[in-house]
Design an enzyme around this catalytic site. Structure first.
Site, PDB file in Angstrom:
ATOM      1  N   PRO A 266       1.294  -1.186  -0.032  1.00 14.32           N
ATOM      2  CA  PRO A 266       0.326  -0.342   0.526  1.00 14.32           C
ATOM      3  C   PRO A 266       0.912   0.827   0.390  1.00 14.32           C
ATOM      4  O   PRO A 266       1.309   1.727   1.490  1.00 14.32           O
ATOM      5  CB  PRO A 266      -0.768  -0.096   1.669  1.00 14.32           C
ATOM      6  CG  PRO A 266      -0.386  -1.015   1.795  1.00 14.32           C
ATOM      7  CD  PRO A 266       0.771  -1.876   1.624  1.00 14.32           C
ATOM      8  N   ASP A 445       5.600   2.498   2.379  1.00 10.56           N
ATOM      9  CA  ASP A 445       4.959   1.727   2.731  1.00 10.56           C
ATOM     10  C   ASP A 445       4.309   1.754   4.286  1.00 10.56           C
ATOM     11  O   ASP A 445       4.463   1.847   4.743  1.00 10.56           O
ATOM     12  CB  ASP A 445       5.716  -0.034   2.830  1.00 10.56           C
ATOM     13  CG  ASP A 445       5.071  -1.300   2.910  1.00 10.56           C
ATOM     14  OD1 ASP A 445       3.504  -1.053   3.444  1.00 10.56           O
ATOM     15  OD2 ASP A 445       5.616  -1.938   2.858  1.00 10.56           O
ATOM     16  N   HIS A 446       2.515   1.578   3.722  1.00 13.44           N
ATOM     17  CA  HIS A 446       1.710   2.370   4.934  1.00 13.44           C
ATOM     18  C   HIS A 446       1.541   1.040   6.085  1.00 13.44           C
ATOM     19  O   HIS A 446       1.185   1.404   7.037  1.00 13.44           O
ATOM     20  CB  HIS A 446       0.397   3.454   4.146  1.00 13.44           C
ATOM     21  CG  HIS A 446      -0.597   3.864   4.625  1.00 13.44           C
ATOM     22  ND1 HIS A 446      -0.052   4.355   5.720  1.00 13.44           N
ATOM     23  CD2 HIS A 446      -1.033   4.981   4.227  1.00 13.44           C
ATOM     24  CE1 HIS A 446      -0.700   5.233   6.233  1.00 13.44           C
ATOM     25  NE2 HIS A 446      -1.167   6.061   6.061  1.00 13.44           N
ATOM     26  N   ARG A 447       2.314  -0.050   5.754  1.00 10.19           N
ATOM     27  CA  ARG A 447       1.526  -0.963   6.856  1.00 10.19           C
ATOM     28  C   ARG A 447       2.919  -1.008   7.955  1.00 10.19           C
ATOM     29  O   ARG A 447       2.669  -1.015   9.019  1.00 10.19           O
ATOM     30  CB  ARG A 447       1.837  -2.262   5.774  1.00 10.19           C
ATOM     31  CG  ARG A 447       0.673  -2.654   5.109  1.00 10.19           C
ATOM     32  CD  ARG A 447       1.437  -4.051   3.901  1.00 10.19           C
ATOM     33  NE  ARG A 447       2.799  -4.297   4.078  1.00 10.19           N
ATOM     34  CZ  ARG A 447       2.912  -4.753   2.775  1.00 10.19           C
ATOM     35  NH1 ARG A 447       3.232  -6.378   2.630  1.00 10.19           N
ATOM     36  NH2 ARG A 447       4.579  -4.563   2.039  1.00 10.19           N
ATOM     37  N   ILE A 449       5.045   2.230   7.990  1.00  9.13           N
ATOM     38  CA  ILE A 449       4.791   3.535   7.975  1.00  9.13           C
ATOM     39  C   ILE A 449       4.092   4.041   7.895  1.00  9.13           C
ATOM     40  O   ILE A 449       3.071   4.211   6.994  1.00  9.13           O
ATOM     41  CB  ILE A 449       6.275   4.414   7.218  1.00  9.13           C
ATOM     42  CG1 ILE A 449       7.324   3.653   7.442  1.00  9.13           C
ATOM     43  CG2 ILE A 449       6.014   5.689   7.210  1.00  9.13           C
ATOM     44  CD1 ILE A 449       8.209   3.841   6.094  1.00  9.13           C
TER      45      ILE A 449
END
Ligand code: CAO
Length: 473
Positions: A266, A445-447, A449
């Site tokens: 993501p 990577d929104h998982r 950060i």
């Protein structure tokens, strides 16, 4: 016709308000004893609430997303004629207050003692041995049938085969969900049509080897997986002259990697500007000082990218989550600083990795980058010169553009995109001053950060580029 009986959530190991993630039956379905009615998923385990006896589902009392606890009513099941529900153990009945479905009235009913805690592991274990934990059950409120008055019953779990509901243990369901496999499409090879882990593996292998329509499992329609429609097949020659050229080996490899990274990570891109007026002046001065040595090939030209690598290392040190990789449920934090940089070559995109950038000065970094970029252009990079990267920089500044969204180079968690710097009027609180501004685009990577961390990282990087002396602090 036997009166419907209640199927309730048994002891689920002290979990409360566990969400229903799957409703496995509907009214009219025949269920075997122990067949799953619904699946619950806590943050630690997936568990199925099994049918306490074989019969026909009359009413499902829960829906997706409902939060259930021990004793929650799941369904009303009419016991099969040949297989009546078990009677409560007379020696250990538990009186519980169970709310009537018809209203606020609360009445005591007999609930059999639970033989076991119901966890994903225990269900799988017990099911493997042919038994199953007995869920709480009670006659429907107002039903004259009394557990104590029923005759002793025989249980034949295999007497009733599963209907349309995929018949599999919670562990297999979880395994299938992780792989994005719709169990309704998997043929069970075990007794009674039960689906085992091997059946799911076989299904995936067949899908990957193109054994199914389109080379992939058919669309599940359940929102799982990518569920893509096929790639358009067009006869371009019908519309005009064409020339077909095979992709280079690098294009094929990097294309597959980019597609996976784009689909699986993501991505969010954070944009910011850095004032590099002083830094660029320093860079130009350094190169002027070394002009003769550079011309004689004795020294490398100092590039903006070399400063960007140095500044990035300082930012990675301050924000270690950016110098990390996901490994299952773990975040691996690296204590080394190997920085990759995207290099445009005639054969396609490659990413050489500059090792131990934290232990090198800007001049040394610039020289090594030049060598790596030359090897990349000549197609002579060794595999180890493209491995072990922690963070990548993709600079299109030498070409143009104001911003872009770089794709993260998995298993890294962030990549910095750099666009062309330009002189802009910047307000200093009193007046506009011409400043050289460098656009930064950080994809993360929104998982791993979150947005605030990304904004802080990028702002800090911009601050460092504005005054690299800060990197020494
Ligand atoms: N803004 C303005 N000018 C810039 C700049 C920026 N951000 N970055 C570089 N420049 C200038 C340089 O100063 C240089 O000018 P001079 O020749 O006058 O000194 C010129 O642009 C060319 O620089 P360069 O691109 O050769 O050197 P570099 O160190 O900036 O980059 C390398 C080296 C290997 C990264 C580059 O050659 C390259 O391949 N870039 C493309 C990367 C890429 O394809 N990224 C996309 C990946 S996703 O598809």
């Amino acid at each position: 016709m036997a009166a419907p009986m209640e199927a309730r959530v048994p002891d689920i190991g002290g979990y409360n308000d566990v969400p229903v993630i799957e409703v496995l039956v509907k009214p009219g379905d025949s269920v075997a004893k122990d067949q799953g009615l619904v699946t619950l998923e806590s943050d630690k385990a997936t568990m199925e609430v099994p049918a306490p006896f074989a019969g026909t589902v009359r009413e499902v009392k829960v829906k997706l997303g409902d939060a259930l606890s021990e004793g929650s009513l799941v369904a009303l099941i009419e016991p099969a004629a040949a297989v009546a529900p078990p009677r409560a153990e007379p020696e250990a009945p538990r009186k519980e207050q169970v709310a009537s479905e018809t209203g606020a009235q609360v009445q005591p009913v007999d609930v059999p003692a639970q033989p076991d805690r119901l966890t994903a592991e225990s269900i799988a274990e017990v099911e493997g041995e042919g038994g199953a934990p007995v869920p709480a059950m009670a006659p429907v409120a107002g039903d004259p049938a009394d557990a104590a008055s029923r005759p002793p019953l025989r249980f034949e779990a295999d007497a009733v085969l599963p209907g349309k509901v995929p018949y599999a243990s919670p562990a297999v369901r979880l395994f299938a969900r992780e792989l994005g496999v719709d169990l309704a499409q998997v043929a069970g090879s075990q007794r009674g049509g039960r689906i085992g882990k091997e059946d799911v593996q076989k299904f995936v292998k067949a899908a990957l080897s193109g054994g199914m329509a389109g080379g992939a499992p058919a669309a599940t329609g359940s929102g799982g997986g990518l569920n893509l429609i096929p790639w358009p097949k067009v006869d371009f020659a019908k519309f005009g002259a064409i020339e077909s050229k095979p992709l280079s080996r690098i294009q094929k490899i990097s294309g597959a990697n980019l597609a996976r990274n784009w689909a699986m990570i993501p991505h969010v891109t954070q944009h910011d500007d850095a004032d590099i007026t002083e830094l660029e002046a320093l860079r130009v001065a350094l190169n002027e000082e070394n002009a003769k040595a550079i011309a004689a090939g004795k020294a490398g030209k100092v590039t903006m990218l070399a400063f960007l690598i140095k500044a990035s290392v300082a930012a990675l040190k301050k924000y270690p989550t950016f110098n990390a990789s996901l490994d299952g449920d773990n975040l691996v934090l690296k204590q080394y600083y190997h920085i990759g940089f995207a290099a445009d070559t005639p054969n396609g995109l490659v990413v050489p990795v500059l090792r131990d950038a934290d232990r090198k000065g800007v001049v040394e970094i610039a020289k090594e980058m030049g060598e790596l970029a030359a090897l990349a252009r000549d197609g002579k990079l060794k595999p180890e010169q493209m491995q072990g990267g922690c963070f990548t920089i993709s600079s299109l500044g030498g070409i143009g553009g104001t911003a872009f969204t770089p794709i993260i180079n998995a298993p890294e968690v962030a990549i910095l995109g750099v666009s062309k710097s330009e002189t802009r009027p910047v307000w200093n609180g009193e007046k506009f001053k011409p400043r050289l501004v460098l656009p930064l685009s950080l994809s993360y990577d929104h998982r791993v950060i979150d947005g605030a961390a990304a904004a802080r990282f990028t702002a800090y990087l911009a601050q460092l580029l504005g005054d690299l002396r800060r990197a020494m602090l």
